[in-house]
Design a protein around this motif. Structure first.
Motif, PDB file in Angstrom:
ATOM      1  N   ARG A  67      43.137  38.429  15.863  1.00  0.00           N
ATOM      2  CA  ARG A  67      44.437  38.227  15.211  1.00  0.00           C
ATOM      3  C   ARG A  67      45.568  38.883  16.002  1.00  0.00           C
ATOM      4  O   ARG A  67      46.645  38.308  16.181  1.00  0.00           O
ATOM      5  CB  ARG A  67      44.406  38.781  13.781  1.00  0.00           C
ATOM      6  N   GLU A  68      45.327  40.115  16.492  1.00  0.00           N
ATOM      7  CA  GLU A  68      46.362  40.809  17.260  1.00  0.00           C
ATOM      8  C   GLU A  68      46.669  40.083  18.570  1.00  0.00           C
ATOM      9  O   GLU A  68      47.845  39.925  18.954  1.00  0.00           O
ATOM     10  CB  GLU A  68      45.915  42.244  17.539  1.00  0.00           C
ATOM     11  N   LEU A  69      45.609  39.633  19.263  1.00  0.00           N
ATOM     12  CA  LEU A  69      45.832  38.889  20.506  1.00  0.00           C
ATOM     13  C   LEU A  69      46.526  37.555  20.234  1.00  0.00           C
ATOM     14  O   LEU A  69      47.359  37.098  21.031  1.00  0.00           O
ATOM     15  CB  LEU A  69      44.499  38.650  21.215  1.00  0.00           C
ATOM     16  N   HIS A  70      46.187  36.938  19.119  1.00  0.00           N
ATOM     17  CA  HIS A  70      46.846  35.679  18.758  1.00  0.00           C
ATOM     18  C   HIS A  70      48.337  35.894  18.516  1.00  0.00           C
ATOM     19  O   HIS A  70      49.188  35.122  18.985  1.00  0.00           O
ATOM     20  CB  HIS A  70      46.169  35.094  17.510  1.00  0.00           C
ATOM     21  N   ASP A  71      48.667  36.963  17.771  1.00  0.00           N
ATOM     22  CA  ASP A  71      50.083  37.264  17.514  1.00  0.00           C
ATOM     23  C   ASP A  71      50.820  37.551  18.823  1.00  0.00           C
ATOM     24  O   ASP A  71      51.972  37.116  19.003  1.00  0.00           O
ATOM     25  CB  ASP A  71      50.201  38.471  16.569  1.00  0.00           C
ATOM     26  N   LEU A  72      50.167  38.288  19.722  1.00  0.00           N
ATOM     27  CA  LEU A  72      50.798  38.602  21.003  1.00  0.00           C
ATOM     28  C   LEU A  72      51.016  37.337  21.823  1.00  0.00           C
ATOM     29  O   LEU A  72      52.071  37.154  22.462  1.00  0.00           O
ATOM     30  CB  LEU A  72      49.924  39.596  21.775  1.00  0.00           C
ATOM     31  N   ALA A  73      50.034  36.431  21.814  1.00  0.00           N
ATOM     32  CA  ALA A  73      50.181  35.169  22.548  1.00  0.00           C
ATOM     33  C   ALA A  73      51.325  34.343  21.975  1.00  0.00           C
ATOM     34  O   ALA A  73      52.092  33.720  22.728  1.00  0.00           O
ATOM     35  CB  ALA A  73      48.870  34.381  22.495  1.00  0.00           C
ATOM     36  N   ARG A  76      54.524  35.726  23.273  1.00  0.00           N
ATOM     37  CA  ARG A  76      54.748  35.370  24.673  1.00  0.00           C
ATOM     38  C   ARG A  76      55.203  33.920  24.793  1.00  0.00           C
ATOM     39  O   ARG A  76      56.092  33.601  25.600  1.00  0.00           O
ATOM     40  CB  ARG A  76      53.465  35.591  25.483  1.00  0.00           C
ATOM     41  N   VAL A  77      54.597  33.021  24.034  1.00  0.00           N
ATOM     42  CA  VAL A  77      55.004  31.615  24.086  1.00  0.00           C
ATOM     43  C   VAL A  77      56.445  31.460  23.609  1.00  0.00           C
ATOM     44  O   VAL A  77      57.233  30.678  24.178  1.00  0.00           O
ATOM     45  CB  VAL A  77      54.053  30.749  23.239  1.00  0.00           C
ATOM     46  N   THR A  78      56.817  32.213  22.557  1.00  0.00           N
ATOM     47  CA  THR A  78      58.203  32.170  22.079  1.00  0.00           C
ATOM     48  C   THR A  78      59.172  32.622  23.172  1.00  0.00           C
ATOM     49  O   THR A  78      60.243  32.022  23.378  1.00  0.00           O
ATOM     50  CB  THR A  78      58.355  33.074  20.841  1.00  0.00           C
ATOM     51  N   ARG A 110      51.080  33.365  32.438  1.00  0.00           N
ATOM     52  CA  ARG A 110      49.805  33.917  32.893  1.00  0.00           C
ATOM     53  C   ARG A 110      49.293  34.991  31.926  1.00  0.00           C
ATOM     54  O   ARG A 110      48.095  35.062  31.639  1.00  0.00           O
ATOM     55  CB  ARG A 110      49.960  34.489  34.302  1.00  0.00           C
ATOM     56  N   ALA A 111      50.216  35.833  31.436  1.00  0.00           N
ATOM     57  CA  ALA A 111      49.808  36.864  30.483  1.00  0.00           C
ATOM     58  C   ALA A 111      49.302  36.234  29.180  1.00  0.00           C
ATOM     59  O   ALA A 111      48.292  36.683  28.608  1.00  0.00           O
ATOM     60  CB  ALA A 111      50.975  37.806  30.192  1.00  0.00           C
ATOM     61  N   ALA A 112      50.007  35.180  28.713  1.00  0.00           N
ATOM     62  CA  ALA A 112      49.570  34.495  27.494  1.00  0.00           C
ATOM     63  C   ALA A 112      48.204  33.847  27.698  1.00  0.00           C
ATOM     64  O   ALA A 112      47.340  33.864  26.807  1.00  0.00           O
ATOM     65  CB  ALA A 112      50.605  33.450  27.085  1.00  0.00           C
ATOM     66  N   LEU A 113      47.999  33.259  28.880  1.00  0.00           N
ATOM     67  CA  LEU A 113      46.713  32.644  29.180  1.00  0.00           C
ATOM     68  C   LEU A 113      45.596  33.680  29.179  1.00  0.00           C
ATOM     69  O   LEU A 113      44.494  33.425  28.678  1.00  0.00           O
ATOM     70  CB  LEU A 113      46.789  31.945  30.539  1.00  0.00           C
ATOM     71  N   ALA A 114      45.879  34.864  29.728  1.00  0.00           N
ATOM     72  CA  ALA A 114      44.873  35.930  29.733  1.00  0.00           C
ATOM     73  C   ALA A 114      44.518  36.343  28.304  1.00  0.00           C
ATOM     74  O   ALA A 114      43.338  36.553  27.977  1.00  0.00           O
ATOM     75  CB  ALA A 114      45.383  37.130  30.524  1.00  0.00           C
ATOM     76  N   ASP A 115      45.545  36.446  27.440  1.00  0.00           N
ATOM     77  CA  ASP A 115      45.281  36.794  26.039  1.00  0.00           C
ATOM     78  C   ASP A 115      44.421  35.736  25.354  1.00  0.00           C
ATOM     79  O   ASP A 115      43.488  36.053  24.604  1.00  0.00           O
ATOM     80  CB  ASP A 115      46.594  36.960  25.276  1.00  0.00           C
TER      81      ASP A 115
END
Length: 299
Positions: A67-73, A76-78, A110-115
């Motif tokens: 859930r935390e990684l999803h929120d962070l992704a 990042r997309v926003t 790239r950071a979002a993809l890693a998440d």
């Protein structure tokens, strides 16, 4: 000739205490047997509850991370969308700003993809844990669980082990699980169980012997070494002729026969129980009567 009424009454009065004592003894033995059964069921339930609690806690921790990684992704997309809009407006008047925005978008992407890859890895690990079936390597964990529950377990192995199919390993694990659970259930804390694997060139014999009857006698304060176990010659004869039955026995027999094996369960009077699963052609068993279908007859 009719018995006098007073003689009948006297005989009844004399026999009544004995009959009552026998009745109370039978009721007491039945109550003790039921208490032992309940204790075994409670032990099994406690082990299952602990395993379930650990599994739920582990899966809960993974879900929080996902859930935390999803929120962070999502964040990042926003940011990528906002940077892209800014780059679009700046492209006509400030190409350099648009280039910087594009570089920022690429780095954020790239950071979002890693998440998202981390999320995917956690999901796959969770699915693997849910679908994971016990193997022969899992027997070490099974032995530890049974020891923690009060059953002494020793293991010995002879012959050269080889790889088995996943289905065969699962069948052997379940047979061991049921046999050891029965040893603890009927023998109680302090029962000793000996597990042995005997490998042959094509097969395997799995055997479990326990001293549950002897241990149950000791727990009652009896001395089995001096005839205090309470068994007789009739008990010895019964062990030679009586067939041991029950849902657990039938399940072990079915799992053994599924892989071309022969299952047997026996009792040694005054000592305990033994179960044996002999698989004569387990190495190449594939559901076609144990025929080796591998190329050249080798594995």
């Amino acid at each position: 000739m009719a018995w006098p009424l007073d003689a009948v009454l006297t005989a009844v009065l004399i026999a009544a205490p004995t009959l009552l004592a026998v009745l109370f003894l039978l009721l007491w033995l039945a109550a003790r047997r039921r208490l032992r059964q309940l204790a075994g069921e409670q032990t099994a339930s406690a082990r299952a509850r602990v395993d379930l609690e650990l599994s739920v806690a582990e899966q809960g921790g993974r879900l929080r991370i996902i859930r935390e990684l999803h929120d962070l992704a999502l964040h990042r997309v926003t940011s990528m969308i906002a940077d892209a809009e800014g780059a679009r407006y700046a492209s006509g008047t400030d190409p350099a700003a648009a280039i910087r925005a594009a570089a920022t978008i690429a780095e954020t992407g790239r950071a979002a993809l890693a998440d998202m890859r981390r999320v995917n890895s956690l999901v796959r690990e969770t699915e693997a844990d849910v679908l994971l079936q016990p193997t022969l390597k899992s027997t070490r964990d099974l032995f530890k669980i049974m020891r923690d529950a009060g059953l002494g377990v020793t293991f010995d192995e002879s012959g050269e082990p080889y790889e088995l199919s996943a289905g065969a390993e699962l069948a052997i694990y379940r047979i061991l699980q049921e046999a050891l659970s029965n040893s603890l259930k009927w023998g109680g804390d302090g029962t000793e169980a000996r597990v042995s694997f005997t490998w042959t060139s094509q097969g395997l014999q799995v055997r479990v012997d326990d001293d549950g009857i002897r241990n149950a006698a000791v727990r009652k304060g009896l001395d089995p070494d001096n005839g205090g176990a309470g068994y007789t010659v009739e008990d010895d004869l019964r062990t030679l002729t009586q067939e041991i039955i029950g849902p657990g026995i039938e399940e072990m027999r079915e799992r053994t026969e599924l892989f071309g094996g022969v299952f047997s369960a026996s009792q040694t009077a005054g000592v305990g129980f033994s179960v044996s699963a002999v698989f004569p052609a387990l190495r190449h068993h594939n559901g076609v009567h144990g025929v080796d279908l591998t190329r050249g007859g080798t594995r």
